[in-house]
Design an enzyme around this catalytic site. Structure first.
Site: not given
Ligand code: ASP
Length: 346
Positions: A212, A240, A242-243, A263-264, A266
């Site tokens: 992200t 789906r 995410g965050d 980022t991570g 989610g």
């Molecule tokens: N946070 C993002 C998600 O879960 C993915 C990412 O940060 O790479 O959609």
């Protein structure tokens, strides 16, 4: 009462001191000592990013892209532009690069589509906008901004979000625009269920689900803004989300505290309300930005089993990049325009 200059002055004084300030005015109060400080931080995803998996060319490509984006944002701020403009335009550069999992380089969902999420928030009035699951918008961060500025809503999803953005004059692209071989192959590997292979195959980032992009900025008027844009997770199913488009989870900004982009993984960021939690620790517990970010990423999130990181800036221009993964693509620009790019844990 006879209107002498003195009584007029008295009247003006009384009217001013009695006027009820609106909540927006209270929130946007700026510490004038810091009003000229500017700064910006960006990220391009966190995960198992290890030097041993990098080639010098790949590393240089990331460094160049991060530096270009950070410099663009700084230039906007330096010329007196708003933090929201800086965030949007900096994220455009990252969205338009195939290196990152956002815009052009977005990962594929299980159904073979690229479903993009983005959000933006401004700290002066807690205004926010977001889009989720859009498949044909070149720059989802701009759609999020249009939702924030030109709609009564905060979060629009899928077809409706696409129609709204098109009606707002944003660039619509054929879905084939988002095709990149690398991401498509990652999907095939992930579908085979051979996760290790999928991860090591992807030459950009080892964890096939991360990458992200995000940006946080402080402008000359003391206004903070944050934005995040993503393709989400490779092989995601059932639309789906995410965050990244969730205000308070992947993105948050409040002039009284800080601006955050995450980022991570989610699902964990949503459950831990990561971005808002950092702001709340500053607001209610008087923690510094550094302490608050550390607490949420290294303790709360990690203890839940969530991996990832955040970038953040506070109202004084303090810059933070905190992550509990081996690496996070990131760049910081301080008040003087000094750019620091980072990839691994240093
Ligand atoms: N946070 C993002 C998600 O879960 C993915 C990412 O940060 O790479 O959609």
């Amino acid at each position: 009462m006879k209107k002498t200059p003195f009584t007029l002055l008295l009247l003006i004084f009384l009217l001013n001191s009695c006027a009820e300030k609106s909540p927006k005015e209270k929130i946007s109060k700026v510490d004038t000592k810091q009003a000229n400080s500017i700064g910006l931080v960006i990220h391009g995803g966190a995960g198992t990013i290890l030097k041993k998996n990098m080639t010098p060319e790949k590393e240089a490509a990331y460094q160049a892209a991060l530096e270009k984006a950070a410099k663009k944002g700084y230039e906007i701020l330096q010329n007196g532009g708003s933090s929201v403009d800086a965030v949007e335009q900096t994220i455009h550069i990252l969205e338009n690069s195939p290196l990152f999992n956002a815009g052009k380089g977005a990962v594929f969902a299980n159904n073979g589509n690229n479903e993009l999420d983005a959000s933006i928030m401004e700290g002066k009035n807690l205004n926010a906008g977001a889009v989720a699951g859009v498949t044909n918008l070149k720059n989802p961060i701009s759609a999020a901004r249009k939702v924030m500025e030109n709609s009564d809503h905060v979060l629009l999803a899928r077809k409706g979000a696409e129609e709204f953005a098109a009606a707002q004059g944003l660039e619509v692209v054929d879905t084939s625009y988002f095709y990149t071989e690398v991401r498509y192959k990652s999907l095939q590997r992930a579908k085979e269920g051979d996760k290790d292979k999928a991860a090591s195959y992807d030459p950009y980032i080892k964890d096939y689900k991360y990458g992200t992009v995000g940006c946080v900025a402080l402008d000359k008027n003391g206004n903070l803004a944050a934005g995040t844009s993503t393709g989400g997770m490779t092989n995601k199913k059932w639309n789906r989300i995410g965050d990244s488009p969730i205000i308070g989870a992947g993105t948050y900004a409040n002039n009284e505290t800080c601006a955050v982009s995450g980022t991570g993984h989610g699902e964990y960021f949503i459950r831990a309300a990561v971005a808002h939690d950092i702001s709340a620790l500053m607001e209610y517990k008087n923690m510094s930005l550094q302490e608050a970010a550390k607490e949420v990423i290294q303790n709360k999130l990690k203890n839940m089993g969530g991996d990832g990181g955040i970038i953040a800036i506070d109202a004084k221009g303090n810059l933070v990049a905190e992550f509990n993964t081996p690496g996070m693509y990131r760049a910081m620009v301080d008040e003087k325009g000094n750019v620091t790019v980072g990839i691994y844990k240093e």
